[in-house]
Design a protein around this motif. Structure first.
Motif: not given
Length: 330
Positions: A277-291
């Motif tokens: 998710l942090t690669e193809y959406t550019k989502m912040d890691k701290s958010v990706a870990e909790r979604v």
């Protein structure tokens, strides 16, 4: 939400171009020959596929990264769309072979006579009230606390007359509330939290990562529209035209096999989903870990698809749910 977070999330779901990528339906270059061994590498069939940079398509990107599609003889060329509305016409016009779309959009397209059919699963609801990847949210101190209190309120959805407002309506009916009393308004996902904070809307319907971000800002979930709408809801799928299905059976079979393997891999490896998710959406890691992640089923739930079509008919989005009963390709 600070300006940096808004920029990152806006970019994640908007995409940088209307449709990027090329080569839909073209075979890859002729097999290369290894000078050392003289062996030919596998020839891959190149497929342009329209997608959105959201959590629903994580298995697709994982499958590419893990070499699953290549193993099945497929080279995917993702073509990033700014919104789902452009993917259906892009597929039907031949701009790409396969597309990603929610089931409601495909039911509407089929009802209008477009020759599209679902060919593989993409994402589904967790089925857990209060712990799904899409939710109706309101301010913590708001009068909006449940389905009934949504009556007479302004509720933001990213696209009018589609799967979000349709599942909200279905969920409200199940809770004994009247969705015809709701004023749905169209607001892009990245702008919803600000509109809620400003009081321009009373509630917002958001999907991850915006659920997590909205909760970080103190907002609360009041209705799990996907989880409550119907059991084991199939939210989105991959689709193609009837012509592609009829004319490219081998390519279709290979794509389906690769998708199923990718879906199963994603289900078994949620940590890898969060990383991708942090690669193809550019989502912040701290958010990706909790979604909250979507589910990634290995097959399409035909009963749930029929339920979605019936919801669409009830809401006047399609004329006849029976007309789209063949939406899922065999």
């Amino acid at each position: 939400m600070n300006s940096q977070t808004r920029l990152v999330l806006g970019t994640a779901l908007a995409g940088s171009l209307l449709l990027t990528g090329c080569g839909a339906g073209q075979p890859a270059a002729p097999p290369a020959t290894s000078a050392a061994s003289g062996e030919e590498t596998q020839q891959l069939t190149e497929i342009g596929i329209g997608v959105l940079p959201i959590v629903d398509v994580a298995p697709l990107y994982l499958g590419m990264k893990q070499g699953i599609f290549e193993k099945h003889g497929i080279k995917l060329v993702p073509q990033i769309a700014q919104g789902g509305a452009v993917i259906v016409p892009a597929v039907t016009s031949g701009q790409m072979q396969i597309g990603f779309s929610n089931v409601t959009s495909l039911a509407i397209a089929r009802d209008k006579g477009l020759r599209v059919k679902i060919i593989a699963p993409a994402s589904g609801s967790t089925g857990v009230d209060g712990a799904d990847y899409t939710a109706v949210m309101a301010k913590k101190d708001s009068a909006v606390t449940d389905a009934k209190s949504l009556e007479g309120k302004r509720v933001a959805v990213n696209t009018m007359n589609n799967i979000l407002d349709s599942t909200v309506s279905a969920s409200m009916r199940k809770k004994g509330a009247d969705p015809t009393k709701v004023k749905f308004v169209e607001v892009p996902f990245p702008d919803m939290a600000a509109q809620l904070e400003a009081g321009n809307v009373d509630a917002i319907v958001v999907s991850e990562p915006f659920v997590t971000v909205a909760e970080d800002e103190g907002n609360v979930q009041v209705l799990s529209n996907y989880a409550l709408a119907t059991e084991d809801l199939t939210v989105a799928t991959y689709f193609a035209t009837e012509e592609f299905i009829q004319n490219e059976p081998q390519t279709l079979a290979a794509f389906r096999a690769a998708v199923v393997e990718s879906q199963e891999f994603a289900t078994a490896n949620p940590d890898k989903v969060r990383q991708i998710l942090t690669e193809y959406t550019k989502m912040d890691k701290s958010v990706a870990e909790r979604v909250t992640l979507a589910t990634y089923p290995a097959s399409v739930n035909k009963v749930a698809v029929a339920d979605v079509a019936q919801m669409a008919e009830t809401d006047g989005l399609i004329k006849d749910a029976e007309k789209v009963s063949d939406l899922v390709a065999e």
